[in-house]
Design a protein around this motif. Structure first.
Motif, mmCIF file in Angstrom:
data_model
loop_
_atom_site.group_PDB
_atom_site.id
_atom_site.type_symbol
_atom_site.label_atom_id
_atom_site.label_comp_id
_atom_site.label_asym_id
_atom_site.label_seq_id
_atom_site.Cartn_x
_atom_site.Cartn_y
_atom_site.Cartn_z
ATOM 1 N N GLU A 150 -0.536 14.473 1.739
ATOM 2 C CA GLU A 150 -1.336 13.942 2.856
ATOM 3 C C GLU A 150 -2.811 14.235 2.656
ATOM 4 O O GLU A 150 -3.665 13.379 2.889
ATOM 5 N N ARG A 151 -3.104 15.447 2.194
ATOM 6 C CA ARG A 151 -4.513 15.748 1.936
ATOM 7 C C ARG A 151 -5.058 14.885 0.808
ATOM 8 O O ARG A 151 -6.199 14.445 0.816
ATOM 9 N N PHE A 152 -4.196 14.637 -0.168
ATOM 10 C CA PHE A 152 -4.599 13.847 -1.323
ATOM 11 C C PHE A 152 -5.024 12.448 -0.910
ATOM 12 O O PHE A 152 -6.074 11.950 -1.333
ATOM 13 N N TRP B 147 -1.869 6.102 -2.329
ATOM 14 C CA TRP B 147 -0.859 5.833 -1.299
ATOM 15 C C TRP B 147 0.473 5.457 -1.925
ATOM 16 O O TRP B 147 1.542 5.874 -1.476
ATOM 17 N N ILE B 148 0.411 4.657 -2.968
ATOM 18 C CA ILE B 148 1.673 4.229 -3.590
ATOM 19 C C ILE B 148 2.400 5.426 -4.185
ATOM 20 O O ILE B 148 3.621 5.551 -4.094
ATOM 21 N N LYS B 149 1.625 6.345 -4.766
ATOM 22 C CA LYS B 149 2.277 7.537 -5.328
ATOM 23 C C LYS B 149 2.950 8.332 -4.220
ATOM 24 O O LYS B 149 4.069 8.831 -4.401
ATOM 25 N N PHE B 150 2.283 8.429 -3.077
ATOM 26 C CA PHE B 150 2.852 9.164 -1.948
ATOM 27 C C PHE B 150 4.167 8.531 -1.521
ATOM 28 O O PHE B 150 5.193 9.194 -1.358
ATOM 29 N N ALA B 151 4.123 7.199 -1.395
ATOM 30 C CA ALA B 151 5.335 6.523 -0.932
ATOM 31 C C ALA B 151 6.455 6.692 -1.958
ATOM 32 O O ALA B 151 7.618 6.918 -1.595
ATOM 33 N N PHE C 78 6.914 9.139 -3.926
ATOM 34 C CA PHE C 78 7.431 10.500 -3.813
ATOM 35 C C PHE C 78 8.459 10.579 -2.696
ATOM 36 O O PHE C 78 9.532 11.163 -2.847
ATOM 37 N N GLU C 79 8.143 9.973 -1.553
ATOM 38 C CA GLU C 79 9.103 10.012 -0.446
ATOM 39 C C GLU C 79 10.390 9.283 -0.812
ATOM 40 O O GLU C 79 11.497 9.700 -0.462
ATOM 41 N N MET C 80 10.233 8.185 -1.521
ATOM 42 C CA MET C 80 11.432 7.448 -1.936
ATOM 43 C C MET C 80 12.295 8.306 -2.838
ATOM 44 O O MET C 80 13.518 8.313 -2.735
ATOM 45 N N LYS C 81 11.637 9.034 -3.735
ATOM 46 C CA LYS C 81 12.384 9.826 -4.701
ATOM 47 C C LYS C 81 13.234 10.871 -3.996
ATOM 48 O O LYS C 81 14.327 11.210 -4.458
ATOM 49 N N ASN C 82 12.698 11.371 -2.867
ATOM 50 C CA ASN C 82 13.488 12.335 -2.125
ATOM 51 C C ASN C 82 14.456 11.671 -1.166
ATOM 52 O O ASN C 82 15.091 12.342 -0.367
#
Lengths: 306, 410
Positions: free
Chosen positions: B213-215, B225-229, B231-235
């Motif tokens: 979120e800070r990133f 943002w895409i990397k963040f999303a 990451f959530e998908m991966k989990n």
């Protein structure tokens, strides 16, 4: 007449007509024999355990004999039953010792069991901590592909036939690599980051130790301005050793960073010295493409009319 | 007189004059009987090189000899650094020689003197710290790293290596603190990503989420943002991933790379088997993004419709794409009647009467510039086609009559 092949009858490959037993085979046979003996012993032990009454009666007889001899104990215990459902308070002396021994044996057996389970777990893949592991996903993919291939009568080696044109194009794209950086750009931020990423693969993540540290330290998740900055936990020797080893490894790798170039003997000598040769190489690198024409003209003796 | 020129010292002008031989005239201009080439000269010079003179190899047998050797070497090195103070290579060699002699105090002092010369040279810091680490002086190493990182906070390599050292030593909390310090300098993407990878190595997923979120606050770019999303998908946190995408779309709808974001969002919805949502996203994206950049988006949309949509949807998508192309063409060249014809044919194939009429009207509005026959030829064909269309396809006789009347007026 068939030759006498050096094949041991107990060898596991004995049925293979071309096999010839070697040192390795004999080792395997010896191990197998050892295992089978152990199994027999275990079976005996299991039998022994399942017949505690037999041993108990033996023990009882032994103790009763002793009791008969030593009246100082003065205990009139009932013979110990099979399932150890005994009143502990009534036991003293040797019977108590026996009970304690049995307790210890049970504990040992339990500890053995847990150790076995833990080892087994370690051997298998670890549980998926987050999402689906890459391995599992790859295996599933492979199975699906295999099924479709079978449906079409294809072999695994022809798995590429299933790709659509788009998928094939994207795969070809992967082969195109960006040109590797050279010259002053070799240590750009991207390559440094990649180098760091590679180094992090060497870190053995010891989650048990990590959890232990987490419990021990109240300020485990520190802010940048935490006052715990200088305080470092006691570092074990082998960690330092590992770090030193890794650093030495890095140094070795660094030596192979630039390769030695081939020495072309057939090239003309344009230097009087090794230093001169090195200098000539450098200026050739820098100015070679600009002075090519001039050099050719000089070689020829006349300039071309252009 | 002699002291008038201070550069000459005790010599006089007469002494320092260069006496060249008088240039004589050349009498014999024929070439010499024996010629020599430049290569010959070079080869001879090379062959006649004498091997370089090296001092004989001496074996050091006892401590006095060792002390002598060290003294000699130290004097050499000190002379060198006195000569060329700014040559960091010499300093490094000196320090590393002292390290090889296992005299760490002297080595440290050499390093510190070198840092005095040029503290901005990150290689100096790196080599200094490496010396301390290799010889197991952990606290010294920490000190060096701390100073390096405080003086040169924008050099990522120093941070990486410091953190790596702490992690190798098992001081995870310390490593975390250093990461936090680094993040307060807001480094570039790779720094943040290495922090996240660090947390994930120890399965600290919540902390990783916080850092993500800070990133995205620090780097408000589509790729972040895409990397963040992802990451959530991966989990496996589909709801969170969707929330992330929605937030991203809110914040970055007008970004110049927004189409990548939309494509990624739509692919995510596809993967979650939410085809309706995916279709909505595609449509929204196509409305939002100017036509010039929407090429990739269109392609993906068409592919998506081919997979999931019904026939109408597919046709709609394909036609929409072609429509755009024709719009482009006719805008560029309104008098190119061929492109108008193609456009009209496309619209007719779709069968949408209103649109077809609209295109026809626009087409015939482009009256040819001159009164020359060839321009008018094609133009007339437009009219004829219009009339025919109204007659045959639209079956609207009234309009047909209107068209004919209009043509006859002109």
């Amino acid at each position: 007449m068939a030759e006498e092949r050096p094949v041991h009858p107990d060898c596991r490959n004995a049925s293979n007509p071309y096999h010839e037993c070697s040192e390795y085979c004999f080792q395997i046979i010896a191990q197998a024999k050892g295992l089978s003996e152990e199994k027999e012993l275990e079976r005996e032990q299991v039998n022994a355990c399942s017949n505690p009454s037999a041993t108990n009666t033996v023990d009882d007889q032994h103790y009763e004999r002793e009791d008969a001899e030593e009246h100082s104990d003065g205990d009139n215990e009932p013979p110990i039953e099979d399932n150890l459902g005994v009143d502990i308070t009534k036991l003293t002396g040797r019977k108590k010792k026996l009970f304690e021994l049995r307790l210890k044996m049970n504990e040992a057996r339990k500890a053995n069991q847990t150790a076995m389970v833990a080892e087994k777990k370690k051997m298998e893949a670890p549980a998926e901590s987050r999402g689906i592991s890459k391995q599992k996903w790859l295996e599933e993919r492979k199975k699906k592909v295999g099924k479709i291939l079978d449906a079409n009568g294809l072999d695994m080696s022809k798995a590429y036939m299933l790709d659509t044109q788009d998928a094939a194009e994207s795969k070809y794209k992967k082969w195109e690599k960006d040109p590797a950086p050279y010259g002053w750009d070799v240590f750009n931020p991207k390559t440094l980051y990649n180098a760091y990423k590679k180094r992090t693969k060497n870190i053995d993540v010891d989650l048990d130790e990590y959890n232990k540290l987490k419990e021990a330290d109240p300020e485990f998740y520190r802010e940048a301005s935490s006052l715990q900055y200088g305080k470092a936990p006691k570092v074990s020797e082998d960690r330092i050793e590992k770090m030193v080893k890794e650093l030495n490894n890095r140094e070795e790798k660094r030596k192979s960073f630039s390769r030695r170039r081939k020495f072309h003997e057939e090239k003309d000598i344009d230097s009087i010295n090794d230093r001169n040769e090195h200098f000539n190489k450098k200026i050739e690198r820098a100015f070679g493409k600009y002075t090519l024409e001039i050099k050719n003209n000089l070689e020829r003796g006349t300039a071309l009319p252009d | 007189m002699a002291e008038s020129d201070p550069t000459l010292g005790y010599l006089t002008r007469k002494d320092t004059e260069v006496k060249l031989p008088r240039p004589t005239r050349v009498k014999n201009k024929t070439p010499a009987p024996i010629q020599i080439t430049a290569e010959q000269i070079l080869r001879e010079a090379r062959e006649r090189q004498e091997a370089e003179i090296r001092p004989p190899k001496q074996k050091i047998t006892d401590s006095t000899e060792l002390a002598d050797y060290r003294l000699r070497k130290r004097k050499e090195y000190e002379d060198l650094i006195r000569r060329v103070r700014w040559n960091i290579g010499v300093w490094v060699k000196y320090a590393q020689w002292e390290e090889s002699q296992k005299d760490f105090n002297r080595a440290r002092s050499v390093w510190e003197r070198a840092l005095e010369v040029d503290y901005r040279n990150h290689t100096l810091w790196l080599k200094y710290a490496e010396m301390e680490m290799k010889n197991k002086f952990i606290n010294h190493a920490r000190n060096v790293w701390d100073r390096a990182v405080s003086l040169l906070p924008r050099i990522d390599q120093l941070w990486y290596k410091y953190i790596h050292m702490e992690e190798m030593l098992g001081n995870i909390a310390g490593a975390r603190q250093i990461f936090e310090r680094w993040m307060s300098w807001t480094p570039d993407q790779q720094g943040w990503l290495s922090y996240i990878k660090f947390e994930l190595r120890y399965n600290e997923i919540d902390r990783a989420r916080g850092i993500y979120e800070r990133f995205v606050l620090c780097h408000p770019r589509v790729s972040a943002w895409i990397k963040f999303a992802k990451f959530e998908m991966k989990n496996g946190e589909v709801a969170r991933a969707r929330a992330v995408y929605e937030q991203a779309v809110q914040k970055l709808a007008d970004d110049e790379e927004a189409e990548i974001l939309f494509v990624a969002f739509a692919e995510f919805e596809e993967r979650c088997k939410e085809t309706e949502r995916a279709r909505c996203i595609y449509k929204f994206a196509l409305d939002h993004i100017p036509k010039g950049r929407a090429e990739d988006l269109y392609r993906k949309f068409v592919a998506f419709e081919k997979q999931y949509g019904d026939r109408e949807g597919i046709e709609d998508a394909i036609v929409g794409k072609r429509r755009f192309q024709y719009e482009d063409e006719v805008r560029k060249n309104p008098l190119n009647y061929d492109s108008w014809f193609d456009y009209i044919r496309l619209e007719e194939s779709v069968g949408n009467k209103a649109r077809t009429r609209e295109v026809y009207e626009r087409a015939i509005a482009n009256v040819p510039p001159a009164e020359e026959k060839r321009y008018w030829q094609r133009y007339i064909y437009l009219w004829i086609n219009y009339a025919l269309y109204e007659e045959l396809d639209a079956q609207d006789m009234e309009r047909t009559r209107d068209v004919y009347r209009y043509v006859s007026f002109h």
